[in-house]
Enzyme design. Structure first.
Site, short mmCIF file in Angstrom:
data_model
loop_
_atom_site.label_atom_id
_atom_site.label_comp_id
_atom_site.label_asym_id
_atom_site.label_seq_id
_atom_site.Cartn_x
_atom_site.Cartn_y
_atom_site.Cartn_z
CB SER A 54 -0.83 0.50 1.05
OG SER A 54 -2.22 -1.25 0.75
CB ALA A 55 4.15 1.70 0.12
#
Length: 388
Positions: A67-68
């Site tokens: 999710s970065a």
């Protein structure tokens, strides 16, 4: 543990923290990069490129950052807004007419970025094969009724965020978000960062896997309070359903998964790629700056805060970015960025001019505040404080 790379004078605490991650926190292979005022001051890597292998991590080894990716993808929408091609306060349906169904007529573009769209779940999850088709995810969210009235509350859109953003970019530009990123951001900056990995780069990416380690402090713990445990354990909860919008989840080491572009979850980057990206959001890097000052403020101005209907803890979001707080501690109150579940992290802190990127091949149970990244952040804070 042999650590490769360099640190500028004054940033030695970061190297010490990086070594400690291997000695005490179960790190297998990782890299960290830090920029200050557009200049790289930390560039370190160590361990193995594959979580289950023996080949050494090399300069330029990349990893899936989970999710970065969301923070990278958010920049595409904000840059389109900065260029006057997208109105954040326009209804999504103005750009994407099929989206208007099921009570979504007044859902705004900013609601996609601040996790207030009310669309964290799908009534029918996608299969892995469907999820890798760039059209199926957008079609699914267009046909989905909101779980709450858009704009009235917030909850983390773990997977659906990517399909919402990707289709908006396509409707505005004619290109998918990953294609736009490659041409307009990664290319000009020379970033090792992709949403949709080219076949020519596949050999640089290490294998990821689960690793164990000591319990984290802060953020979402692997032994969380009862309400969080119950939410993850209840198959009907928004929490479980949000993370199950693709069921079963694809193999993150599979070439087909890495070649696809899922702007919520499958970005691939080096630590330097992440840090250099964030450095260019807040200042000039080799003659290139991405965000103007007004867009920096848009990114980090609080849009959502308080109990998160999906993560079941208090979270803070700007437009596309997590903000500094107990669930996601960053460098300071003005920092903005995004963690990847289990480890990776990228963020910027305009007040200090710091941009940070950390990638790993060993995913932990942590959701937002991995202890390895947190140790590195504390070391950066010490270094910056000593240099002030």
């Amino acid at each position: 543990m042999g650590v490769n790379g360099t640190v500028a004078e004054g940033f030695e605490p970061v190297r010490e923290a990086f070594v400690r991650n291997f000695a005490a926190l179960g790190e297998r292979g990782a890299a960290v990069a830090v920029y200050r005022e557009g200049r790289k001051v930390v560039d370190l890597w160590a361990g193995t490129r594959d979580v289950d292998g023996e080949d050494p991590w090399q300069r330029g080894t990349a990893q899936v950052v989970r999710s970065a990716t969301k923070g990278v993808a958010a920049a595409v929408l904000l840059l389109l807004h900065q260029r006057g091609e997208l109105d954040l306060d326009a209804p999504v349906g103005e750009y994407w007419p099929e989206f208007k169904a099921h009570g979504k007529e007044r859902l705004l573009v900013r609601h996609v970025l601040n996790h207030r769209a009310g669309l964290p779940v799908l009534d029918r999850p996608l299969t892995p094969e469907e999820a890798l088709d760039p059209h199926r995810g957008p079609e699914a969210v267009a046909g989905q009724a909101p779980a709450w009235e858009p704009g009235t509350d917030h909850g983390y859109h773990a997977l659906t965020y990517g399909w919402l953003l990707d289709e908006l970019v396509r409707r505005v530009t004619g290109r998918w978000a990953g294609e736009w990123l490659a041409a307009e951001v990664a290319g000009p900056l020379g970033l090792d960062l992709w949403m949709g990995l080219p076949e020519s780069e596949a050999g640089r990416v290490g294998r990821t896997g689960r690793v164990d380690g000591p319990e984290p402090v802060g953020g979402l713990r692997s032994r969380p309070k009862r309400s969080v445990t119950e939410a993850y354990g209840d198959p009907d909860s928004l929490t479980r359903r949000a993370f199950a919008a693709i069921t079963p989840f694809p193999d993150q080491n599979a070439p087909a998964y890495r070649a696809a572009a899922l702007p919520a979850t499958n970005g691939i980057a080096t630590a330097d790629g992440l840090a250099r990206f964030y450095a260019a959001l807040i200042g000039e890097v080799d003659g290139v700056r991405l965000f103007d000052p007004a867009t920096v403020e848009l990114a980090r101005a609080q849009e959502s805060a308080g109990p998160d209907r999906v993560l079941v803890v208090g979270t803070r979001f700007g437009l596309g970015y997590m903000l500094h707080g107990t669930a996601s501690p960053l460098l300071g109150p003005g920092s903005f960025g995004h963690p990847g579940r289990g480890g990776a992290l990228g963020f910027a802190d305009p007040e200090t001019g710091i941009a940070f990127g950390y990638v790993t091949n060993g995913f932990r149970k942590t959701v937002t505040a991995d202890p390895r990244a947190q140790g590195l952040i504390r070391a950066v804070r010490v270094a910056v404080g000593a240099l002030a």
